[in-house]
Motif scaffolding. Structure first.
Motif, PDB file in Angstrom:
ATOM      1  N   THR A 109     -34.053  19.610  65.793  1.00 25.79           N
ATOM      2  CA  THR A 109     -32.891  20.322  64.701  1.00 25.79           C
ATOM      3  C   THR A 109     -31.650  19.973  64.869  1.00 25.79           C
ATOM      4  O   THR A 109     -30.886  19.579  63.932  1.00 25.79           O
ATOM      5  N   VAL A 110     -31.328  19.554  65.987  1.00 24.17           N
ATOM      6  CA  VAL A 110     -29.783  19.106  66.351  1.00 24.17           C
ATOM      7  C   VAL A 110     -29.632  17.561  66.668  1.00 24.17           C
ATOM      8  O   VAL A 110     -28.857  16.865  65.823  1.00 24.17           O
ATOM      9  N   GLY A 111     -30.528  17.095  67.346  1.00 21.79           N
ATOM     10  CA  GLY A 111     -30.417  15.617  67.794  1.00 21.79           C
ATOM     11  C   GLY A 111     -31.010  14.674  66.830  1.00 21.79           C
ATOM     12  O   GLY A 111     -30.225  13.843  66.363  1.00 21.79           O
ATOM     13  N   PHE A 112     -32.419  14.983  66.527  1.00 17.41           N
ATOM     14  CA  PHE A 112     -32.975  14.065  65.759  1.00 17.41           C
ATOM     15  C   PHE A 112     -32.343  13.943  64.290  1.00 17.41           C
ATOM     16  O   PHE A 112     -32.336  13.034  63.393  1.00 17.41           O
ATOM     17  N   ALA A 113     -31.834  15.404  63.985  1.00 15.48           N
ATOM     18  CA  ALA A 113     -31.209  15.452  62.540  1.00 15.48           C
ATOM     19  C   ALA A 113     -29.909  14.606  62.558  1.00 15.48           C
ATOM     20  O   ALA A 113     -29.656  14.017  61.314  1.00 15.48           O
ATOM     21  N   GLN A 114     -29.183  14.657  63.513  1.00 17.58           N
ATOM     22  CA  GLN A 114     -28.006  13.594  63.598  1.00 17.58           C
ATOM     23  C   GLN A 114     -28.453  12.239  63.538  1.00 17.58           C
ATOM     24  O   GLN A 114     -27.654  11.479  63.097  1.00 17.58           O
ATOM     25  N   LEU A 115     -29.571  11.935  64.225  1.00 20.11           N
ATOM     26  CA  LEU A 115     -30.046  10.365  63.967  1.00 20.11           C
ATOM     27  C   LEU A 115     -30.409  10.230  62.717  1.00 20.11           C
ATOM     28  O   LEU A 115     -29.926   9.078  62.180  1.00 20.11           O
ATOM     29  N   MET A 116     -30.936  10.919  62.036  1.00 14.79           N
ATOM     30  CA  MET A 116     -31.326  10.519  60.590  1.00 14.79           C
ATOM     31  C   MET A 116     -29.956  10.592  59.923  1.00 14.79           C
ATOM     32  O   MET A 116     -30.029   9.772  58.730  1.00 14.79           O
ATOM     33  N   LYS A 117     -28.882  11.428  59.975  1.00 13.17           N
ATOM     34  CA  LYS A 117     -27.701  11.145  59.405  1.00 13.17           C
ATOM     35  C   LYS A 117     -27.296   9.948  59.577  1.00 13.17           C
ATOM     36  O   LYS A 117     -26.530   9.358  58.707  1.00 13.17           O
ATOM     37  N   LEU A 118     -26.934   9.475  60.998  1.00 13.26           N
ATOM     38  CA  LEU A 118     -26.593   8.096  61.221  1.00 13.26           C
ATOM     39  C   LEU A 118     -27.290   7.072  60.404  1.00 13.26           C
ATOM     40  O   LEU A 118     -26.849   6.077  59.902  1.00 13.26           O
ATOM     41  N   MET A 123     -26.484   2.471  68.916  1.00 10.31           N
ATOM     42  CA  MET A 123     -26.454   3.824  69.299  1.00 10.31           C
ATOM     43  C   MET A 123     -27.879   4.494  68.654  1.00 10.31           C
ATOM     44  O   MET A 123     -28.642   5.298  69.400  1.00 10.31           O
ATOM     45  N   ILE A 124     -28.316   4.038  67.424  1.00 10.74           N
ATOM     46  CA  ILE A 124     -29.626   4.674  66.686  1.00 10.74           C
ATOM     47  C   ILE A 124     -30.691   4.702  67.794  1.00 10.74           C
ATOM     48  O   ILE A 124     -31.514   5.664  68.020  1.00 10.74           O
ATOM     49  N   PRO A 125     -31.399   3.565  68.296  1.00 10.47           N
ATOM     50  CA  PRO A 125     -32.195   3.452  69.083  1.00 10.47           C
ATOM     51  C   PRO A 125     -32.212   4.027  70.617  1.00 10.47           C
ATOM     52  O   PRO A 125     -33.213   4.619  70.936  1.00 10.47           O
ATOM     53  N   ILE A 126     -30.813   4.054  70.859  1.00  8.87           N
ATOM     54  CA  ILE A 126     -30.940   4.853  72.096  1.00  8.87           C
ATOM     55  C   ILE A 126     -30.926   6.253  71.846  1.00  8.87           C
ATOM     56  O   ILE A 126     -31.530   7.034  72.940  1.00  8.87           O
ATOM     57  N   VAL A 127     -30.319   6.972  70.958  1.00  4.55           N
ATOM     58  CA  VAL A 127     -30.627   8.240  70.892  1.00  4.55           C
ATOM     59  C   VAL A 127     -31.855   8.611  70.310  1.00  4.55           C
ATOM     60  O   VAL A 127     -32.572   9.728  70.720  1.00  4.55           O
ATOM     61  N   MET A 162     -40.562  17.762  67.342  1.00  2.11           N
ATOM     62  CA  MET A 162     -39.135  17.322  67.237  1.00  2.11           C
ATOM     63  C   MET A 162     -39.043  16.522  65.917  1.00  2.11           C
ATOM     64  O   MET A 162     -38.049  16.795  65.426  1.00  2.11           O
ATOM     65  N   LEU A 163     -40.069  15.983  65.566  1.00  2.00           N
ATOM     66  CA  LEU A 163     -39.796  15.376  64.283  1.00  2.00           C
ATOM     67  C   LEU A 163     -39.921  16.098  63.181  1.00  2.00           C
ATOM     68  O   LEU A 163     -39.004  15.950  62.166  1.00  2.00           O
ATOM     69  N   ILE A 164     -40.625  17.187  63.127  1.00  2.00           N
ATOM     70  CA  ILE A 164     -40.664  17.900  61.817  1.00  2.00           C
ATOM     71  C   ILE A 164     -39.205  18.685  61.717  1.00  2.00           C
ATOM     72  O   ILE A 164     -38.695  18.890  60.816  1.00  2.00           O
ATOM     73  N   ALA A 165     -38.924  19.325  63.302  1.00  2.00           N
ATOM     74  CA  ALA A 165     -37.682  19.995  63.122  1.00  2.00           C
ATOM     75  C   ALA A 165     -36.550  19.185  62.849  1.00  2.00           C
ATOM     76  O   ALA A 165     -35.363  19.557  62.080  1.00  2.00           O
ATOM     77  N   GLY A 166     -36.391  18.035  62.927  1.00  2.00           N
ATOM     78  CA  GLY A 166     -35.536  16.998  62.847  1.00  2.00           C
ATOM     79  C   GLY A 166     -35.351  16.754  61.256  1.00  2.00           C
ATOM     80  O   GLY A 166     -34.254  16.805  60.673  1.00  2.00           O
ATOM     81  N   VAL A 167     -36.423  16.513  60.753  1.00  2.00           N
ATOM     82  CA  VAL A 167     -36.443  16.432  59.143  1.00  2.00           C
ATOM     83  C   VAL A 167     -35.799  17.655  58.447  1.00  2.00           C
ATOM     84  O   VAL A 167     -35.099  17.722  57.558  1.00  2.00           O
ATOM     85  N   CYS A 168     -36.501  18.850  58.974  1.00  2.00           N
ATOM     86  CA  CYS A 168     -36.036  20.291  58.341  1.00  2.00           C
ATOM     87  C   CYS A 168     -34.222  20.405  58.521  1.00  2.00           C
ATOM     88  O   CYS A 168     -33.636  20.650  57.782  1.00  2.00           O
ATOM     89  N   GLY A 169     -33.912  19.964  59.892  1.00  2.00           N
ATOM     90  CA  GLY A 169     -32.473  20.129  60.182  1.00  2.00           C
ATOM     91  C   GLY A 169     -31.609  19.231  59.472  1.00  2.00           C
ATOM     92  O   GLY A 169     -30.663  19.571  59.139  1.00  2.00           O
ATOM     93  N   TYR A 170     -32.284  18.088  58.990  1.00  2.00           N
ATOM     94  CA  TYR A 170     -31.378  16.943  58.401  1.00  2.00           C
ATOM     95  C   TYR A 170     -31.303  17.570  56.910  1.00  2.00           C
ATOM     96  O   TYR A 170     -30.177  17.310  56.265  1.00  2.00           O
ATOM     97  N   ILE A 171     -32.537  18.426  56.430  1.00  2.00           N
ATOM     98  CA  ILE A 171     -32.287  18.711  54.953  1.00  2.00           C
ATOM     99  C   ILE A 171     -31.414  19.735  55.109  1.00  2.00           C
ATOM    100  O   ILE A 171     -30.455  20.026  54.155  1.00  2.00           O
ATOM    101  N   PHE A 172     -31.332  20.739  55.869  1.00  2.00           N
ATOM    102  CA  PHE A 172     -30.443  21.970  55.936  1.00  2.00           C
ATOM    103  C   PHE A 172     -28.909  21.424  56.069  1.00  2.00           C
ATOM    104  O   PHE A 172     -28.146  22.067  55.244  1.00  2.00           O
ATOM    105  N   GLU A 173     -28.835  20.533  57.099  1.00  2.00           N
ATOM    106  CA  GLU A 173     -27.248  20.013  57.062  1.00  2.00           C
ATOM    107  C   GLU A 173     -26.785  19.226  55.907  1.00  2.00           C
ATOM    108  O   GLU A 173     -25.658  19.350  55.583  1.00  2.00           O
ATOM    109  N   LYS A 174     -27.639  18.359  55.304  1.00  2.00           N
ATOM    110  CA  LYS A 174     -27.373  17.672  54.146  1.00  2.00           C
ATOM    111  C   LYS A 174     -26.958  18.686  53.103  1.00  2.00           C
ATOM    112  O   LYS A 174     -25.986  18.163  52.110  1.00  2.00           O
TER     113      LYS A 174
END
Length: 505
Positions: free
Chosen positions: A214-223, A394-398, A419-431
């Motif tokens: 929700t927090v980390g992978f969503a930020q990665l998708m944002k980058l 930074m993207i591959p490191i994160v 983590m992947l599903i939460a990341g996608v949802c978190g990215y959509i929420f933040e966007k």
């Protein structure tokens, strides 16, 4: 005064070669464990516990206590620099820490704020533990299922404060968090809920991969979504001196740190609440006080409130553990098992029968605070180099950190999928402008709320008045709950009245 004399006696016990080395080793290990997403203090203490079988009990508890406490320091490192909380209490630190490090270009000051407020909160918690530990533990026993239910409802309703002027958004996201937390086996009836025929969902959704996504992978998708992925570096000297806070910065963090230190200590005493709940409540309480900058935009006050509360809670959790033999968290339960393994009986008589053990532990927490602060300050230049890494690297490191953290917490690919599903949802929420903090808070508190509200209704035969007005504490908390619920409505009415008056004028 007698407690102060015993505390000095405890310092005399700590300042032996074996005990001071154990304190140093535990502090260093706690910082490392805290900074690595997916491990946390529970796993760290559990893994170290077998190594203490041959230790003197006092030396063993000093090492494990130092690890548990300094873990709260380490969680802020990755939260501030990578937007990936090292441990669940650091979730709220990332809300302001990451923007301060990246948007405001003050990463050193963000880390320094986290370290200073952690130290202040820890000192507040330890002083209260020293003088009021047994009494505070007795107060914690007054919080039965009814009182805990209302306290958790107060925390839930404070979600509206976390998302500013739009309580509707907070309610919506908190309901999603409660829904996700409901997945798995019902702990009382054993009935499966929302498992969709998947055997892995019977165990519920693990918090660590959920928050990393929700927090980390969503930020990665944002980058990855940024159009201009060019080499970006931080143009600043990576030194401790360049990271020092100004007198004005210290003035800004002092008030929130002291306030959050008091509430964090109290929350740490409550069985099952833990440092995560303390960090959320400390941050929510800061919303009611003046901040120089809006919380969530890189405000020093937000970092200070979160870090101070979780460190104070770590110190406060030792009060019920030592004075009553009641663990306040999962890590406390492991420590309790260690006490029994060493032949000690935690409870009111522990301070009388084994004063060297009890006061040696309390004194070691003060030493651990100083050691963790010194090490945290010393590694700032090395940590800041992370921000000089180009985004394309930074993207591959994160991504590696996210995958390793999610897998390490569950030892299966199921954690990675969460983590992947939460990341996608978190990215959509933040966007779309939806802050995910209320969802994470609800996810943490929902199991506690469900457990306590069931016990409360069973004990009162379903009489709701007996729940909300079961005692003086419950009545006061109910009034606070009503105030939290009424605040957004009153604020909306007053705002509409002001707009109407202005138009008529």
């Amino acid at each position: 005064m007698e407690n102060l004399m015993w505390l000095f006696h405890g310092f005399g016990i700590v300042f032996t070669f074996d005990n001071i080395f154990a304190c140093l080793f535990g502090s260093i290990l706690g910082l490392i464990v805290g900074a690595m997403p997916g491990i946390g203090s529970l796993a760290g203490v559990a893994l170290l516990l077998p190594l203490t079988y041959k230790f003197d009990p006092t030396t063993a508890i000093i090492m494990l206590g130092a690890l548990y406490y300094s873990n709260m320091y380490g969680g802020a490192f990755s939260a501030i620099l990578l937007n990936i909380p090292g441990d669940s209490p650091a979730v709220m630190t990332a809300v302001d820490g990451y923007p301060m490090a990246t948007v405001k270009k003050r990463p050193g000051q963000a880390l320094m704020t986290a370290n200073a407020s952690s130290c202040i909160g820890g000192i507040v918690g330890m002083i209260i533990l020293t003088f009021l530990g047994p009494a505070l533990a007795e107060l914690g026993l007054l919080f039965g299922p009814a009182e805990m239910t209302i306290l958790l409802l107060v925390a839930m309703t404070s979600i509206g404060w976390l998302v500013g002027d739009n309580p509707t958004t907070g309610i919506l996201l908190s309901l999603i968090g409660i829904l996700v937390a409901s997945i798995g086996m019902d702990v009382q009836t054993g009935a499966p809920r929302y498992d969709f025929g998947n055997i892995y969902l019977l165990g519920g959704v693990e918090f660590i991969p959920f928050v990393i996504g929700t927090v980390g992978f969503a930020q990665l998708m944002k980058l990855m979504d940024e159009k201009d992925i060019k080499v970006k570096t931080v143009d600043m000297k990576l030194t401790i001196r360049g990271s020092m806070l100004t007198a004005h910065d210290y003035k800004r963090l002092l008030g929130p740190s002291l306030r959050a230190g008091f509430i964090g200590t109290f929350v740490g005493v409550l069985p099952g609440a833990g440092a995560t709940s303390a960090a959320f409540l400390g941050y929510a309480m800061q919303k009611g006080f003046k901040s120089e900058e809006p919380l969530g935009t890189g405000a020093i006050e937000g970092i200070a409130a979160s870090e101070s509360a979780n460190n104070a809670a770590a110190a406060g959790s030792f009060a019920p553990l030592l004075a009553l033999g009641i663990p306040g968290s999962g890590t406390g339960a492991v420590l309790l098992g260690g006490l029994m393994m060493w032949g000690l009986n935690p409870g009111p008589l522990l301070f009388q029968n084994d004063p060297d053990f009890a006061w040696g532990l309390i004194a070691s927490l003060f030493i651990s605070n100083i050691i963790a602060l010194a090490i945290s300050l010393g590694v700032i230049p090395a940590l800041l180099k992370i921000l000089q890494v180009p985004i394309k690297l930074m993207i591959p490191i994160v991504m590696i950190v996210c995958f390793v953290g999610a897998y390490a917490s569950t030892y299966s690919l199921f954690g990675v999928m969460i983590m992947l599903i939460a990341g996608v949802c978190g990215y959509i929420f933040e966007k779309n402008g939806y802050a995910t903090a209320p969802m994470l808070l609800a996810f943490v508190l929902a199991p506690l709320l469900e457990d306590n509200i069931r016990k409360a209704f069973i004990s009162t035969a379903g009489d709701i008045s007996e729940v909300f007005f079961a005692s003086g504490i419950a009545t006061v908390l109910t009034i606070i709950l009503i105030g939290f619920c009424a605040f957004p409505v009153v604020k909306f009415i007053l705002r509409k009245a002001g707009v109407t008056k202005k138009k008529n004028g």
